[in-house]
Design a protein around this motif. Structure first.
Motif, short mmCIF file in Angstrom:
data_model
loop_
_atom_site.label_atom_id
_atom_site.label_comp_id
_atom_site.label_asym_id
_atom_site.label_seq_id
_atom_site.Cartn_x
_atom_site.Cartn_y
_atom_site.Cartn_z
N ASP B 576 0.92 -1.34 -0.01
CA ASP B 576 -0.06 -0.02 0.09
C ASP B 576 0.71 1.12 0.15
OD1 ASP B 576 -2.15 -1.66 0.03
OD2 ASP B 576 -2.39 -1.58 2.12
N LEU B 577 2.37 1.00 0.07
CA LEU B 577 2.98 2.20 0.01
C LEU B 577 3.17 2.83 -1.39
CD1 LEU B 577 4.85 3.79 2.06
CD2 LEU B 577 6.86 2.57 0.95
N ARG B 578 2.27 3.65 -1.54
CA ARG B 578 2.13 4.42 -3.15
C ARG B 578 1.47 5.65 -2.96
NH1 ARG B 578 -2.49 1.03 -4.17
NH2 ARG B 578 -1.69 -1.01 -4.07
N THR B 582 1.58 8.14 1.91
CA THR B 582 1.65 6.98 2.67
C THR B 582 3.11 6.96 3.52
OG1 THR B 582 2.34 5.77 0.83
CG2 THR B 582 -0.08 5.88 1.35
N VAL B 583 2.92 6.24 4.31
CA VAL B 583 4.49 5.92 5.15
C VAL B 583 4.40 4.79 5.68
CG1 VAL B 583 3.55 7.17 7.19
CG2 VAL B 583 5.89 7.04 6.96
N LEU B 592 -0.55 2.58 14.54
CA LEU B 592 -1.19 1.38 13.87
C LEU B 592 -1.62 1.76 12.34
CD1 LEU B 592 -3.59 0.33 16.58
CD2 LEU B 592 -1.67 -0.95 15.66
N PRO B 593 -1.86 0.86 11.35
CA PRO B 593 -2.11 1.35 10.05
C PRO B 593 -3.31 2.22 10.06
CG PRO B 593 -1.50 -1.06 10.13
CD PRO B 593 -1.62 -0.57 11.68
N SER B 594 -3.12 3.04 9.21
CA SER B 594 -4.47 4.01 9.04
C SER B 594 -4.25 5.29 9.96
CB SER B 594 -5.71 3.31 8.96
OG SER B 594 -6.21 3.32 10.20
N VAL B 611 -0.40 5.97 7.95
CA VAL B 611 0.48 5.06 8.09
C VAL B 611 -0.19 3.89 7.17
CG1 VAL B 611 1.27 3.16 9.82
CG2 VAL B 611 1.27 5.48 10.28
N VAL B 612 0.66 3.12 6.50
CA VAL B 612 0.06 1.83 5.87
C VAL B 612 0.51 0.40 6.27
CG1 VAL B 612 -0.64 3.11 3.80
CG2 VAL B 612 1.76 2.13 4.01
N ALA B 613 1.70 0.55 6.78
CA ALA B 613 2.27 -0.79 7.29
C ALA B 613 3.09 -0.20 8.71
CB ALA B 613 2.96 -1.59 6.34
#
Ligand SMILES: Nc1ncnc2c1ncn2[C@@H]1O[C@H](COP(=O)(O)OP(=O)(O)OP(=O)(O)O)[C@@H](O)[C@H]1O
Ligand SMILES: [Mg+2]
Lengths: 264, 798
Positions: B576-578, B582-583, B592-594, B611-613
């Motif tokens: 999802d890093l695009r 995103t980071v 946490l993600p999102s 945050v995606v991951a």
């Protein structure tokens, strides 16, 4: 008469035991004697008989395992390490067989050392007088390495006397000297006794040195086994020693009689 | 009772120690940041807010965005007394001369920095030829490059090589482009220089400027402007400081140690004299005071000599530090007051500390010892001594474990130094207990037919274990230190390289060659997976430091995941890093993600990210991941550090290709080189010192043994036998010291290895530089033999 009977140093039942518990070495085995003020005593005996130990105990350099030592009426047993040091500084002079002087100090500095340690700075003329008394007035600025053995011993005597001690102990002071140098040192000690009433105790192996004394104490195996007073000559001393070596038992009976005679 | 001969060795030891302390502290005091020439004319400089803590102040400050900078500049320009306010922009630009980056001083950071032309007035730069750059494509360069005006020149920028024309020349490093061009290449601004009207008071202007800036920056005047020096210089200086502090601390420690053993030795030799003093009426306290007074006299006079020597040596050593890269080229020695004061006090303090234990022993000498022959020591080691030694060894072991498990190399190095000190001190304290067994162990080699020498050597070493131990002490110190420190540095370097190589899943790696990084064009030519690092800033009001610098890596997520074996995703997905916002963060952020995450980038803009991951802390060679395009958008001058490729390719311009092992070993090569130099310097100091101490004590010992040796000679030994005897004795001493020191150090190294293996997750080999150790032991042995044979030889001639 009363002055003569005052004892400067007394030893009562002194025992000194060295070594381990399993292998004890008894250097002194119950010595009781005293050194009267203004007398010259020679201590003699075979090697290992405890002469040096006797002197060390009497001078407070070593503490006996048992028994009482007094100097000028003060019981050494009661004193702490520092008090003992101070007593040694003020009341006792000591001359060893060798290694008497601090090699980095001059003769004069060595002489004034005890007073300096006591926090006093002796007037230069006192030091000069002390060195003069031992015939070394002109060597004051020399270091021990520049002095002969006899001269070093005389500097040691001067140092021992500068505090005007109650008693002067000397352990084989002439042991390393030739006869001429020995004579000088012994005459010096004799003169101190005669002229100043100094008390002197000297260990020696040499009967002719003992002849300078008023009294000769003979030790064997840590005990006083004989004593001579009056009419002491080198020959008489030598004869007495030879006699003891030939017949130790008879001699010791003889010694007992003499001691009894003296105490009366 | 001070004897020159006897005090000589203590004197020399203290003098050398103080000389080292003086040199190190003088250099330390001199190491102050210099106002960069480029800003010399700006009496007042406003710097963007500090990021990070004091200790790592060589991270860049948090920049202002272009708009914030423009607004601030115009308000500053309106202040009374300000003639002009000039924003200073800095970006990467390296002129290529003959298709290669110019060789002109690769270490000078400012040689490959570009600025807007208006910055030139801040440094009062002299244009020596041509015209200022007026439009895109025009550049003013250093005339040292040897270019003429009007000729084309290729500038290597973050995008790639770009054609420019030289419009003019200046007599300073760096390149200057039109301000509009600079504003594109470096949107963020980190400094605004104020040029004052004639007669304006910088302090008054500074006060007014502080009113304008408020909390959004710092206003610097005078020497404070040193904070604006190139960050690389600051970093170099910091390393230099570490070196000097460690050298001074080590010198002080080693000196106390060596002088203590020298004093212990002289006291042992003077027992008879001390006994005589006690016999004629010196109290224990008087003896003790005398010993202290001697130490004080020696310490004070030697300290003075040491200070003078140190002051004389400082400028030369300063130049040396610049040459090897421990100090920036602008470094110069200044004679400040405090180093002089410290050095003056150091001598007596060192001497008094060192004589402490010896004085206690001296006070315990009994009067009768004047009458005895050199007394045979009763017990080799007391119970208190065993306890002290065991305690020190335990502390040392604990510190070694701390070394191995510390997260930061800097902390680890400090632990290591203290660990060595504790272990060495412990080993020295315990040495007498070990001398007996070691000598018995060594019995066979010294036994020879008739073996009188062996008997004498053994007898001497065994009856006087304390004496033997104090002779061996300096060797122990030197060898333990050399083995532990050099082994630790080598092992750590190798371990980190192994860990780094293990994490990478690639065939080959493209790295920059002759420049600070790879341009986008080079990255495109290489293909593969690229890392584009940039410094971003996280601002958390109410925490300390408020602005935290972080390393963000611009990556392509699929390629990065494939090339990075250490990567462990805890939550979310790297895929999802695009996009623009995103980071990927590490677990220690507790996000946490999102969740939202805001960062300030190099252009000074605050970018809201999502945050995606989340990955584990040891997954990344940085702090967080963002899409490569995000880095490029916000940091036009960011340079790629590494490109992972599968197959060997021809490297593009300004790049080189290496295999993974080489890359791993090289990754910190520059820093490793500095660290290794630093290590050798420290070992050199301690080895030189140890060797002098060995020679010192043995010289003393030889003097003290003159009588013994004469006796042995009288007893029928030939001259040669006596010389053999002393040679064998000193060799034995060195051997004992080396064995003890070596074992202590190996114990420390093993614990360090265990910790490292845990940390990097791969088995670690113990790397021991035998040449260093051999050199140190050989030096000790040589000096020891010379120091004992020479005086004996002279003694025997008479
Ligand atoms: N510190 C000591 N430790 C163990 N034994 C000792 C010690 N001092 C003396 N002795 C022992 O005590 C005995 C008496 O020693 P001392 O030195 O008093 O003899 P001495 O009569 O002076 O002998 P010499 O005429 O040989 O000097 C000797 O057997 C000696 O070994
Ligand atoms: Mg004797």
């Amino acid at each position: 008469m009363t002055a003569m009977t005052t004892d400067t140093v007394t030893l009562t039942g002194v025992r000194a035991v060295y070594g381990t518990r399993d292998r004890p070495v008894t250097a002194l085995d119950g010595v009781t004697t005293s050194f009267a003020s203004g007398t010259f005593t020679a201590v003699m005996g075979p090697s290992g008989s405890g002469k040096s130990t006797l002197l060390h105990c009497a001078a407070g350099l070593d503490s006996p395992t048992e028994g009482i030592v007094t100097i000028d009426g003060i019981r050494l047993n009661d004193l702490g390490e520092d008090e003992l040091t101070r007593l040694r500084r003020d009341c006792v002079g000591f001359v060893f067989q060798a290694f008497n002087l601090v090699s980095t100090l001059t003769a004069a500095q060595n002489v004034e050392l005890p007073l300096r340690l006591a926090g006093r700075r002796p007037p230069a003329r006192d030091v000069a007088a002390a060195l003069d008394a031992v015939g070394l007035a002109d060597r004051a600025g020399h270091r021990p390495s520049e002095l002969s053995g006899g001269e070093q011993q005389r500097v040691a005597v001067a140092r021992a006397l500068i505090t005007r001690p109650a008693v002067l102990f000397a352990d084989e002071p002439t042991g390393a000297l030739d006869s001429a140098a020995s004579r000088q040192v012994l005459r010096l000690l004799r003169a101190l006794v005669d002229d100043h009433g100094q008390t002197v105790v000297m260990v020696t192996h040499d009967p002719s040195a003992a002849a300078y004394a008023d009294r000769v104490l003979l030790l064997a195996d840590g005990r006083v086994v004989d004593e001579l007073t009056g009419g002491i000559t080198a020959a008489a001393v030598a004869a007495r020693i030879a006699e003891r070596e030939a017949d130790p038992v008879g001699a010791s009976r003889h010694a007992a009689e003499t001691t009894e005679g003296l105490s009366c | 009772m001070l004897s020159i001969r006897r005090s000589a060795s203590a004197f020399v030891a203290v003098a050398i120690g103080v000389a080292l302390v003086a040199t190190a502290t003088l250099l330390l005091a001199s190491g102050r940041p210099q106002v960069p020439d480029r800003l010399a004319q700006a009496a007042v400089v406003v710097q963007s807010p500090e990021a990070g803590t004091e200790a790592d102040s060589f991270v860049p400050t948090r920049p202002w965005s272009a708009t914030a900078a423009a607004e601030l500049t115009s308000r500053l320009a309106g202040l009374p007394g300000v003639a002009a306010a000039v924003p200073d922009r800095t970006f990467y630009a390296q002129p290529l001369v003959g298709d290669r980056p110019s060789a002109a001083d690769a270490r000078r950071e400012d040689a490959h920095q570009g600025h807007g032309w208006s910055s030139a007035q801040l440094g009062g730069l002299r244009r020596t030829a041509g015209e200022p750059p007026r439009k895109a494509g025009e550049v003013v360069v250093d005339r040292a490059l040897g270019l003429r005006t009007g000729v084309p020149v290729t500038l290597l920028t973050a995008a790639g090589p770009e054609p420019y024309t030289v419009s003019g020349l200046v007599d300073a490093p760096g390149v200057y482009v039109a301000d509009e061009v600079a504003a594109v290449l470096a949107p963020g601004v980190r400094a605004i220089g104020l040029l004052l009207a004639p007669g304006a008071d910088p302090e008054r202007v500074a006060v007014a400027a502080r009113g304008v800036v408020g909390g959004d920056g710092q206003v610097l005047t005078g020497d404070e402007r040193g904070a604006l020096e190139p960050r690389g210089d600051a970093r170099t200086r910091w390393i230099g400081m570490q070196v000097l502090t460690a050298t001074a601390a080590l010198a002080g420690f080693v000196t106390v140690f060596v002088v203590a053993s020298t004093f212990a030795f002289t006291i042992a030799q003077r027992r008879r004299e001390l006994g005589l003093l006690r016999a004629v009426g010196a109290t224990g306290r008087q003896v003790r005071r005398m010993v202290y007074a001697e130490a004080l006299a020696v310490g004070a006079s030697a300290g003075l000599v040491g200070l003078l020597v140190g002051a004389a040596l400082a400028p030369g050593l300063g130049r040396l530090l610049v040459d090897v890269g421990f100090e920036p080229a602008t470094f110069a020695v200044r004679y400040a007051f405090w180093p002089v004061a410290v050095s003056l006090v150091a001598g007596p303090v060192i001497a008094l500390l060192a004589v402490w234990s010896a004085s206690r022993r001296a006070a315990r000498v009994r009067p009768l010892e004047a009458l005895r022959e050199a007394a045979v020591e009763q017990r080799p080691i007391g119970r208190l001594r065993v306890a002290t030694g065991a305690f020190l060894v335990a502390v040392g072991a604990a510190l070694s474990v701390g070394t191995a498990t510390a997260d930061e190399a800097r902390v680890a190095a400090q632990y290591a130094l203290y660990a060595v000190m504790a272990l060495v001190a412990g080993a020295t304290v315990l040495a007498p207990a070990v001398v007996g067994p070691v000598v018995r162990l060594l019995r066979s080699p010294v036994r020879r037919p008739g073996g009188a020498i062996g008997m004498l050597v053994r007898g001497g070493a065994l009856t006087a274990t304390r004496r033997t131990a104090s002779l061996a002490a300096p060797v122990l110190l030197t060898v333990a230190f050399a083995v532990l420190v050099s082994g630790m540095v080598r092992t750590t370097t190798a371990a980190y390289a192994a860990g780094r190589a293990d994490n990478v899943n690639a065939g080959w790696i493209v790295v920059p060659d002759g420049g600070p990084g790879l341009s986008d064009q080079a990255v495109a030519a290489a293909g593969g997976t690229a890392l584009l690092p940039t410094t971003v800033f996280r601002t958390d009001p109410g925490t300390l430091p408020e602005n935290r610098p972080l390393t963000a890596l611009g990556v392509d997520p699929a390629g990065f995941a494939a090339a990075n074996r250490a990567l462990t995703v805890v939550a979310g997905s790297l895929n999802d890093l695009r996009g623009e916002d995103t980071v990927v963060v590490t677990a220690s952020t507790n996000l946490l993600p999102s969740e939202a995450y805001e960062l300030v980038f190099a252009d000074g803009t605050l970018v809201p990210l999502r945050v995606v991951a989340v990955v584990t802390d040891d997954s990344l060679p940085g702090d967080l991941l963002v899409p490569r395009a995000v880095v490029r958008t916000h940091d036009p001058s960011a340079l790629t550090s590494t490109v992972y490729v599968r197959d060997r390719i021809d490297p593009p311009v300004g790049a080189r290709i290496v295999d993974v092992a080489t890359w791993a070993a090289e990754a910190d090569a520059a820093e490793d080189r500095l660290v290794w130099l630093f290590t050798l310097l420290l070992i050199g100091v301690s080895a030189g010192y140890g060797a002098i101490a060995v020679a010192n004590t043995l010289l003393l010992a030889a003097a003290g043994r003159a009588a013994d040796l004469r006796l042995i000679r009288l007893a029928g030994a030939t001259r040669r036998q006596v010389l053999w005897l002393v040679t064998a004795e000193s060799a034995l001493v060195v051997l004992i010291g080396a064995l003890l020191g070596g074992s202590v150090a190996f114990a420390g190294l093993l614990s360090i290895r265990a910790g490292l293996a845990e940390q990097v997750g791969v088995p670690v080999d113990l790397a021991v530089p035998w040449s260093v150790i051999g050199g140190v032991v050989g030096l000790c042995l040589l000096l020891a033999v010379v120091a004992s044979v020479l005086p004996t030889w002279r003694l025997l001639r008479h």
